[in-house]
Scaffold this motif. Sequence first.
Motif, PDB file in Angstrom:
ATOM      1  N   UNK A 138       0.834  -1.308  -0.037  1.00  0.00           N
ATOM      2  CA  UNK A 138      -0.043  -0.053   0.179  1.00  0.00           C
ATOM      3  C   UNK A 138       0.904   1.189  -0.086  1.00  0.00           C
ATOM      4  N   UNK A 139       0.559   2.415  -0.905  1.00  0.00           N
ATOM      5  CA  UNK A 139       1.293   3.423  -1.017  1.00  0.00           C
ATOM      6  C   UNK A 139       0.724   4.617  -0.377  1.00  0.00           C
ATOM      7  N   UNK A 140       1.511   5.263   0.401  1.00  0.00           N
ATOM      8  CA  UNK A 140       0.906   6.613   0.782  1.00  0.00           C
ATOM      9  C   UNK A 140       1.427   7.848   0.211  1.00  0.00           C
ATOM     10  N   UNK A 141       0.575   8.784  -0.499  1.00  0.00           N
ATOM     11  CA  UNK A 141       1.459   9.648  -1.129  1.00  0.00           C
ATOM     12  C   UNK A 141       1.042  11.161  -0.506  1.00  0.00           C
ATOM     13  N   UNK A 182       5.875   5.199   1.950  1.00  0.00           N
ATOM     14  CA  UNK A 182       5.464   6.600   2.263  1.00  0.00           C
ATOM     15  C   UNK A 182       6.309   7.545   1.430  1.00  0.00           C
ATOM     16  N   UNK A 183       5.553   8.673   0.858  1.00  0.00           N
ATOM     17  CA  UNK A 183       6.422   9.380  -0.060  1.00  0.00           C
ATOM     18  C   UNK A 183       7.291  10.286   0.650  1.00  0.00           C
ATOM     19  N   UNK A 197       8.774  12.318   4.524  1.00  0.00           N
ATOM     20  CA  UNK A 197       8.600  12.278   5.914  1.00  0.00           C
ATOM     21  C   UNK A 197       7.738  12.950   6.558  1.00  0.00           C
ATOM     22  N   UNK A 198       6.870  13.635   6.225  1.00  0.00           N
ATOM     23  CA  UNK A 198       5.638  14.186   6.956  1.00  0.00           C
ATOM     24  C   UNK A 198       4.497  12.910   6.730  1.00  0.00           C
ATOM     25  N   UNK A 199       4.365  12.488   5.523  1.00  0.00           N
ATOM     26  CA  UNK A 199       3.380  11.246   5.359  1.00  0.00           C
ATOM     27  C   UNK A 199       3.880  10.043   6.186  1.00  0.00           C
ATOM     28  N   UNK A 200       5.188   9.830   6.493  1.00  0.00           N
ATOM     29  CA  UNK A 200       5.745   8.827   7.427  1.00  0.00           C
ATOM     30  C   UNK A 200       5.285   9.166   8.964  1.00  0.00           C
ATOM     31  N   UNK A 201       5.379  10.456   9.198  1.00  0.00           N
ATOM     32  CA  UNK A 201       5.037  10.890  10.477  1.00  0.00           C
ATOM     33  C   UNK A 201       3.445  10.529  11.005  1.00  0.00           C
ATOM     34  N   UNK A 206       8.854  12.704  -3.335  1.00  0.00           N
ATOM     35  CA  UNK A 206       7.797  12.948  -4.314  1.00  0.00           C
ATOM     36  C   UNK A 206       7.278  11.550  -5.006  1.00  0.00           C
ATOM     37  N   UNK A 207       6.413  11.720  -5.907  1.00  0.00           N
ATOM     38  CA  UNK A 207       5.998  10.542  -6.551  1.00  0.00           C
ATOM     39  C   UNK A 207       7.100   9.767  -7.385  1.00  0.00           C
TER      40      UNK A 207
END
Length: 541
Positions: A319-322, A351-352, A354-358, A376-377
């Motif tokens: 699953x990929x979160x962008x 995760x795309x 650091x913010x998304x990973x957080x 980025x993508x």
Amino acid sequence: MTSIITSKKAGHSSTGGSVAFVGAGPGDDGLLTLRAVERLGEADVVVVDQLPREAIISRYCRAGVEIVDAGFGEDGQPMTRASRAKVVVTAAKTGARVVRLLDGDPATFTGLAEEIQACRKQSLPFEVVPGVSAASAVPAYAGVPLTPAGVSGVHVLHPHGEVVDWKLHASAGTTVVVLGAEEDITGAADGLLEAGRKASTPVVVTAHGTTTKQRSVSCQLGEVTPVLAAAKLDKPMTAVIGEAAALREKASWFETKPLFGWRVLVPRTKQQAGGIVKELADHGATAQVVPTISVEPPRTPHQMEKAVKGLVTGRYEWIGFTSVNAVRAVREKFEEFGLDARAFAGLKVAAVGGVTATALREWGIEPDLMPAENQSAVGLLECWPPYDEVLDPINRVFLPRADIATDTLVAGLEQNGWEVDDVTAYRTVRAAPPPAETREAIKSGHFDAVVFTSSSTVRNLVGIAGKPHATTVVACIGPQTAKTAEEHGLRVDVLAAEPSADALVDALAEYGAGLRLSADEAGEPVLRPSQRKGSTRRSAK
């Protein structure tokens, strides 16, 4: 007595009321103690003093807490200490846990003694939570250590008291701190001069200390009256009189921050702007968030529901979160189905950045894949391993994304052998225009800078509020965003070294530091961009 905020009343204590006298500090919300934050979180009623404390209350208090203004009465006049004590006691007698926020430190130049006596008379339990006093904090923020070598004492004076003998404070080895308004400081200067303090004694006067409105002026004791008349400082003021004040030129650290006093426009949703707002504050700026998009659920929930069910039943390898919004959308759908992070067991997560990973870590999920540099993508695609028939038992990827997301990542993954379920997890629509005064501030140059984190923020801000003024510094997160800004007639001044919010703010701070250095080298006053209305700067053609 005026009740300011009560969306719904918090439940009062069933065991009787209590009062916590909490020091709120001189202005900087970051100077609250840990005990102060704890008591605010438990409060049913918060009684505020004269400084506005909306930011503290919204951040640390529960929803529905009752806020009572004890600074001014219904007639607009300052309340007496006896009246404030009555307000506190009345609230506590209802069984409420009352936090009495006192400016600075409760034990220093406040009505604490009177309010404690009122609690005693009513047999109300109370405690005192010390706070940071303006007498020490404001000089520290102004770059003035109060007790350098040769100073044997610090005398703190306040307009609430009357100085009978100024000779007690006239010793050259004493630092005198005066709290109050202009007339209090000029009166103190006159008294010290009459008592024999040298007219050449260094003085620093600071207004709105510890906040981004802070402004300090330096002079000699014999010049205080004309200098303050010309400076037109606002109260509250704090003056430091003595040799310690001479250290300001070398010890100043707060007002010399690269973006000190800057007002920065952040066109982003409030949920996404938190990190940028904090980073800007660390560099001395005040951020104003203007949402340019509104995040809404997909028009039909069928795709998301099917994908989440497939995730649980083992349909996907990845699953990929962008974006943070994608994390939030999947999490909300999980909660709707009664699921939690355990459903990700056996699934690889990308995760795309650091913010998304957080956002994922806050959910208890550690990403397996994240670009180290190009967040980025394209960067995610570059580090995403191709499908391997031997190593990968399943060849399908779940991508929950926005309705307007580009096809770069999907096309690249498919070329690498993956089958992709590209699912609309949320829709982005243009937000409503900001209030008229904000639109006017944007177009008339009241903002010092604007930070654009995507091309859509450029298009949407111009669409709902108009173009920023030519004097406003334009900072962009990447080349594509900068290109969009230029296409809309804006001149790009700052480009982040890498596509991240942290890098964007750092680049803006470096730009601000350059402006400050240039002004210092030219012997000119340091002016914010909004103060340069006569600038010849032009928008891009």
